[in-house]
Design a protein around this motif. Structure first.
Motif, PDB file in Angstrom:
ATOM      1  N   GLY A 112       0.812  -1.222   0.000  1.00 18.52           N
ATOM      2  CA  GLY A 112       0.000   0.000   0.000  1.00 18.52           C
ATOM      3  C   GLY A 112       0.840   1.265   0.000  1.00 18.52           C
ATOM      4  O   GLY A 112       2.076   1.230   0.174  1.00 18.52           O
ATOM      5  N   GLY A 113       0.133   2.370  -0.220  1.00 20.16           N
ATOM      6  CA  GLY A 113       0.809   3.667  -0.256  1.00 20.16           C
ATOM      7  C   GLY A 113       1.431   4.017   1.081  1.00 20.16           C
ATOM      8  O   GLY A 113       2.513   4.619   1.140  1.00 20.16           O
ATOM      9  N   MET A 114       0.760   3.646   2.170  1.00 19.48           N
ATOM     10  CA  MET A 114       1.301   3.993   3.490  1.00 19.48           C
ATOM     11  C   MET A 114       2.697   3.414   3.685  1.00 19.48           C
ATOM     12  O   MET A 114       3.558   4.040   4.286  1.00 19.48           O
ATOM     13  CB  MET A 114       0.376   3.488   4.612  1.00 19.48           C
ATOM     14  CG  MET A 114      -0.824   4.360   4.899  1.00 19.48           C
ATOM     15  SD  MET A 114      -0.439   6.110   5.136  1.00 19.48           S
ATOM     16  CE  MET A 114       0.703   6.053   6.504  1.00 19.48           C
ATOM     17  N   LEU A 117       5.241   5.566   2.071  1.00 17.49           N
ATOM     18  CA  LEU A 117       5.573   6.747   2.881  1.00 17.49           C
ATOM     19  C   LEU A 117       6.488   6.361   4.043  1.00 17.49           C
ATOM     20  O   LEU A 117       7.443   7.075   4.367  1.00 17.49           O
ATOM     21  CB  LEU A 117       4.286   7.392   3.406  1.00 17.49           C
ATOM     22  CG  LEU A 117       3.339   7.936   2.317  1.00 17.49           C
ATOM     23  CD1 LEU A 117       2.038   8.440   2.941  1.00 17.49           C
ATOM     24  CD2 LEU A 117       4.011   9.045   1.516  1.00 17.49           C
ATOM     25  N   TYR A 138      -2.820  15.164   4.161  1.00 11.90           N
ATOM     26  CA  TYR A 138      -3.205  13.803   4.561  1.00 11.90           C
ATOM     27  C   TYR A 138      -2.359  13.475   5.791  1.00 11.90           C
ATOM     28  O   TYR A 138      -1.166  13.208   5.679  1.00 11.90           O
ATOM     29  CB  TYR A 138      -2.913  12.840   3.412  1.00 11.90           C
ATOM     30  CG  TYR A 138      -3.172  11.397   3.717  1.00 11.90           C
ATOM     31  CD1 TYR A 138      -4.426  10.967   4.152  1.00 11.90           C
ATOM     32  CD2 TYR A 138      -2.174  10.445   3.539  1.00 11.90           C
ATOM     33  CE1 TYR A 138      -4.663   9.624   4.416  1.00 11.90           C
ATOM     34  CE2 TYR A 138      -2.415   9.103   3.786  1.00 11.90           C
ATOM     35  CZ  TYR A 138      -3.664   8.708   4.230  1.00 11.90           C
ATOM     36  OH  TYR A 138      -3.898   7.372   4.482  1.00 11.90           O
ATOM     37  N   TYR A 182       6.505  17.093   1.301  1.00 12.56           N
ATOM     38  CA  TYR A 182       5.471  16.063   1.104  1.00 12.56           C
ATOM     39  C   TYR A 182       4.271  16.697   0.414  1.00 12.56           C
ATOM     40  O   TYR A 182       3.627  17.588   0.978  1.00 12.56           O
ATOM     41  CB  TYR A 182       5.063  15.478   2.460  1.00 12.56           C
ATOM     42  CG  TYR A 182       3.881  14.531   2.386  1.00 12.56           C
ATOM     43  CD1 TYR A 182       3.869  13.471   1.479  1.00 12.56           C
ATOM     44  CD2 TYR A 182       2.772  14.688   3.216  1.00 12.56           C
ATOM     45  CE1 TYR A 182       2.785  12.604   1.406  1.00 12.56           C
ATOM     46  CE2 TYR A 182       1.685  13.822   3.156  1.00 12.56           C
ATOM     47  CZ  TYR A 182       1.707  12.784   2.239  1.00 12.56           C
ATOM     48  OH  TYR A 182       0.633  11.931   2.158  1.00 12.56           O
ATOM     49  N   ILE A 184       0.658  16.004  -2.119  1.00 15.00           N
ATOM     50  CA  ILE A 184      -0.329  15.165  -2.808  1.00 15.00           C
ATOM     51  C   ILE A 184      -0.821  16.048  -3.949  1.00 15.00           C
ATOM     52  O   ILE A 184      -1.745  16.844  -3.786  1.00 15.00           O
ATOM     53  CB  ILE A 184      -1.479  14.783  -1.858  1.00 15.00           C
ATOM     54  CG1 ILE A 184      -0.918  14.088  -0.618  1.00 15.00           C
ATOM     55  CG2 ILE A 184      -2.506  13.874  -2.552  1.00 15.00           C
ATOM     56  CD1 ILE A 184      -1.570  14.525   0.662  1.00 15.00           C
ATOM     57  N   PRO A 219      -2.213   9.044  -5.211  1.00 12.85           N
ATOM     58  CA  PRO A 219      -3.055   7.844  -5.358  1.00 12.85           C
ATOM     59  C   PRO A 219      -4.267   8.049  -6.268  1.00 12.85           C
ATOM     60  O   PRO A 219      -4.895   7.078  -6.661  1.00 12.85           O
ATOM     61  CB  PRO A 219      -3.565   7.583  -3.929  1.00 12.85           C
ATOM     62  CG  PRO A 219      -2.975   8.621  -3.051  1.00 12.85           C
ATOM     63  CD  PRO A 219      -2.403   9.689  -3.906  1.00 12.85           C
ATOM     64  N   TYR A 220      -4.594   9.318  -6.566  1.00 12.63           N
ATOM     65  CA  TYR A 220      -5.877   9.616  -7.238  1.00 12.63           C
ATOM     66  C   TYR A 220      -5.728  10.056  -8.690  1.00 12.63           C
ATOM     67  O   TYR A 220      -6.729  10.267  -9.376  1.00 12.63           O
ATOM     68  CB  TYR A 220      -6.614  10.722  -6.454  1.00 12.63           C
ATOM     69  CG  TYR A 220      -6.822  10.361  -5.011  1.00 12.63           C
ATOM     70  CD1 TYR A 220      -7.850   9.507  -4.634  1.00 12.63           C
ATOM     71  CD2 TYR A 220      -5.955  10.833  -4.015  1.00 12.63           C
ATOM     72  CE1 TYR A 220      -8.024   9.144  -3.311  1.00 12.63           C
ATOM     73  CE2 TYR A 220      -6.122  10.462  -2.686  1.00 12.63           C
ATOM     74  CZ  TYR A 220      -7.155   9.624  -2.346  1.00 12.63           C
ATOM     75  OH  TYR A 220      -7.326   9.247  -1.039  1.00 12.63           O
ATOM     76  N   THR A 248      -0.476   3.647  -5.337  1.00 11.03           N
ATOM     77  CA  THR A 248      -1.231   2.561  -4.695  1.00 11.03           C
ATOM     78  C   THR A 248      -2.374   2.077  -5.568  1.00 11.03           C
ATOM     79  O   THR A 248      -2.910   2.839  -6.378  1.00 11.03           O
ATOM     80  CB  THR A 248      -1.783   3.039  -3.330  1.00 11.03           C
ATOM     81  OG1 THR A 248      -2.553   1.992  -2.746  1.00 11.03           O
ATOM     82  CG2 THR A 248      -2.674   4.272  -3.465  1.00 11.03           C
ATOM     83  N   LYS A 251      -7.085   3.034  -4.364  1.00 11.28           N
ATOM     84  CA  LYS A 251      -8.205   3.846  -4.835  1.00 11.28           C
ATOM     85  C   LYS A 251      -8.674   3.399  -6.208  1.00 11.28           C
ATOM     86  O   LYS A 251      -9.829   3.589  -6.562  1.00 11.28           O
ATOM     87  CB  LYS A 251      -7.809   5.328  -4.872  1.00 11.28           C
ATOM     88  CG  LYS A 251      -7.079   5.799  -3.636  1.00 11.28           C
ATOM     89  CD  LYS A 251      -7.936   5.694  -2.387  1.00 11.28           C
ATOM     90  CE  LYS A 251      -7.090   5.951  -1.140  1.00 11.28           C
ATOM     91  NZ  LYS A 251      -7.894   6.249   0.031  1.00 11.28           N
ATOM     92  N   ARG A 258      -4.178  -4.018  -0.088  1.00 14.34           N
ATOM     93  CA  ARG A 258      -2.944  -3.481   0.499  1.00 14.34           C
ATOM     94  C   ARG A 258      -1.746  -3.687  -0.440  1.00 14.34           C
ATOM     95  O   ARG A 258      -0.720  -4.260  -0.061  1.00 14.34           O
ATOM     96  CB  ARG A 258      -2.636  -4.098   1.881  1.00 14.34           C
ATOM     97  CG  ARG A 258      -3.777  -4.105   2.887  1.00 14.34           C
ATOM     98  CD  ARG A 258      -4.368  -2.730   3.152  1.00 14.34           C
ATOM     99  NE  ARG A 258      -3.404  -1.753   3.568  1.00 14.34           N
ATOM    100  CZ  ARG A 258      -3.371  -0.489   3.079  1.00 14.34           C
ATOM    101  NH1 ARG A 258      -4.247  -0.079   2.169  1.00 14.34           N
ATOM    102  NH2 ARG A 258      -2.455   0.345   3.501  1.00 14.34           N
TER     103      ARG A 258
HETATM  104  N1  PMP Z   1      -1.672   8.884   0.422  1.00 19.12           N
HETATM  105  C1  PMP Z   1      -2.850   9.479   0.297  1.00 19.12           C
HETATM  106  C2  PMP Z   1      -2.903  10.903  -0.131  1.00 19.12           C
HETATM  107  C3  PMP Z   1      -4.028   8.787   0.571  1.00 19.12           C
HETATM  108  O1  PMP Z   1      -5.207   9.409   0.431  1.00 19.12           O
HETATM  109  C4  PMP Z   1      -3.946   7.438   0.986  1.00 19.12           C
HETATM  110  C5  PMP Z   1      -5.177   6.639   1.329  1.00 19.12           C
HETATM  111  N2  PMP Z   1      -6.169   7.321   1.955  1.00 19.12           N
HETATM  112  C6  PMP Z   1      -2.690   6.872   1.101  1.00 19.12           C
HETATM  113  C7  PMP Z   1      -1.564   7.604   0.807  1.00 19.12           C
HETATM  114  C8  PMP Z   1      -2.506   5.478   1.608  1.00 19.12           C
HETATM  115  O2  PMP Z   1      -2.817   4.538   0.665  1.00 19.12           O
HETATM  116  P1  PMP Z   1      -2.942   3.005   1.042  1.00 19.12           P
HETATM  117  O3  PMP Z   1      -4.321   2.775   1.514  1.00 19.12           O
HETATM  118  O4  PMP Z   1      -2.618   2.308  -0.225  1.00 19.12           O
HETATM  119  O5  PMP Z   1      -1.927   2.713   2.107  1.00 19.12           O
END
Ligand code: PMP
Length: 412
Positions: A112-114, A117, A138, A182, A184, A219-220, A248, A251, A258
């Motif tokens: 996942g994106g988290m 990070l 975020y 950082y 978005i 992610p969007y 990720t 979305k 994940r």
């Molecule tokens: N970055 C941003 C800006 C997000 O909105 C999100 C999910 N809400 C994430 C990272 C994390 O993504 P993931 O659920 O894949 O960990």
């Protein structure tokens, strides 16, 4: 009393690491558990999840019959740390021709994106480092930086995304340059704003002049339903090692899988692998196999076309509902894609106080203060328009107005 303070007070006397203090938690994520505990009907504008109907569960189940069925026992083994080779290949092919086109030596599959990070911060952030974040931002991302001891510098966001000139000014006032910026950049979480092309260039220019890393968390971007596409920071960076791109499937396919990826300088790949091997070894292999089938089966493009059209319809429905119920007391953003709207109340109601009342009235959102490490935006709230169909959205916004009127102490 904040939840972070109360949990600190209830901690047992144990020899914690200093960094435990920096684990501030997420109001956003906690809303998932909170909402699960509710028994009454709630219109859910809180979490940033794709619509349940938009998750391609039937296609994934079909893929799973072969990819995860009898004869596919290897799908339950450990996977390669950098990602399962068939998924890596399928993803490189899927990204070809997009602003995120990349090469194998730059690609690392993540949980996942988290995790992208977290890996970034693990590799680059020392305690005390300055990290620029958008305001609002975020806060799961800013919380990750905090967990590694970063000091945050909040830079305001307007319709064109982060105010990059204000960043230059604030950095000058801070008297030191940031280790990382950082952002978005596209359909920002939570404001829905998109960083303009001119600001994208300027941000990269400033980052280069400071030697700062840029965390391009996008992610969007593939969910644009209006306006003209913009090149990603990743593309504009043209291979500059300062740009670290976090992506990720959460979305665009489903968050519960994940699975995400990082696109970074080839010289970082071994470090990322080493960090993963001291963390979780690899990304869940069954989930990677499902995604491989989804990509190689050619489903992503059609899926994105359908999702974009639906999310546009939903955003328009939410705008209609807001015009009907909030036209006299609020303003809101008009995103060209993604999941979120940012509403600012102009009647003095505190949205943190509004939350409980709104929940009792049957509608959930995330209060604005949850998107600022320093608790700004108590007059604002984030609404996810993506998860809810037009009729329910109208009902939810009507409930929200009732809650606002209760808190304001009057009724219309
Ligand atoms: N970055 C941003 C800006 C997000 O909105 C999100 C999910 N809400 C994430 C990272 C994390 O993504 P993931 O659920 O894949 O960990």
């Amino acid at each position: 009393m904040s939840s972070a303070m109360s949990s600190a007070m209830s901690r047992p006397m144990l020899p914690f690491a200093a960094r435990a203090e920096g684990l501030v938690g997420s109001v956003i994520d906690s809303s998932t558990s909170l909402l699960h505990r509710q028994q009454h009907d709630i219109v859910r504008f809180a979490m940033g999840s794709p619509a349940v109907e938009a998750v391609p569960s039937a296609v994934l189940r079909q893929i799973g019959v072969t990819a995860l069925g009898p004869g596919a026992a290897d799908a339950y083994d450990y996977a390669a740390t950098e990602g399962d080779p068939p998924l890596r290949e399928a993803l490189l092919a899927a990204l070809r021709g997009t602003s995120d086109e990349t090469t194998a030596d730059r690609l690392t599959i993540t949980s996942g994106g988290m995790q992208g990070l977290d890996l970034f911060c693990k590799i680059f952030i020392d305690p005390g480092d300055l990290v620029v974040v958008e305001s609002p931002t975020y806060t799961n991302g800013s919380a990750t930086a905090l967990s590694y001891g970063a000091h945050l510098l909040e830079v305001p966001v307007d319709r064109e995304g982060m105010q990059v000139d204000a960043m230059a000014q604030l950095v000058e006032e801070a008297g030191r340059t940031p280790k990382a910026i950082y952002t978005i950049p596209t359909f920002q979480n939570p404001s829905g704003a998109t960083l303009s092309l001119a600001r994208r260039h300027r941000l990269l220019e400033l980052a280069r002049s400071w030697g700062s890393m840029v965390i391009d968390d996008d992610p969007y971007g593939l969910l644009r339903f209006a306006g003209d596409p913009l090149p990603t920071l990743r593309e504009l960076g043209a291979g500059d090692p300062l740009v670290f791109a976090v992506r990720t499937f959460s979305k665009i396919v489903a968050p519960g899988l994940r699975v995400g990826w990082v696109d970074s300088a080839p010289e970082l790949q071994q470090l990322l692998i080493n960090a993963r091997q001291a963390m979780d070894t690899c990304t869940n292999l069954p989930a990677q196999r499902l995604l491989t089938g989804f990509l190689t089966g050619g489903h992503l493009d059609d899926h994105l076309v359908a999702q974009r059209a639906e999310y546009r319809r939903r955003k328009e429905a939410m705008h209609r509902a807001l015009r009907e119920h909030f036209g006299d007391i609020a303003r809101w953003t008009d995103p060209e894609g993604g999941f979120f709207l940012w509403v600012t109340l102009e009647n003095g109601v505190n949205t943190t106080e509004l939350f409980e009342v709104a929940l009792a009235e049957g509608v959930a959102f995330i209060p604005g203060a949850a998107f600022s490490p320093s608790g700004r935006f108590t007059d604002a709230l984030r609404l996810c328009f993506a998860s809810t169909g037009p009729e329910r959205t109208l009902e939810g916004i009507a409930r929200l107005r009732r809650a606002v009127d209760i808190v304001a102490g009057g009724s219309r």
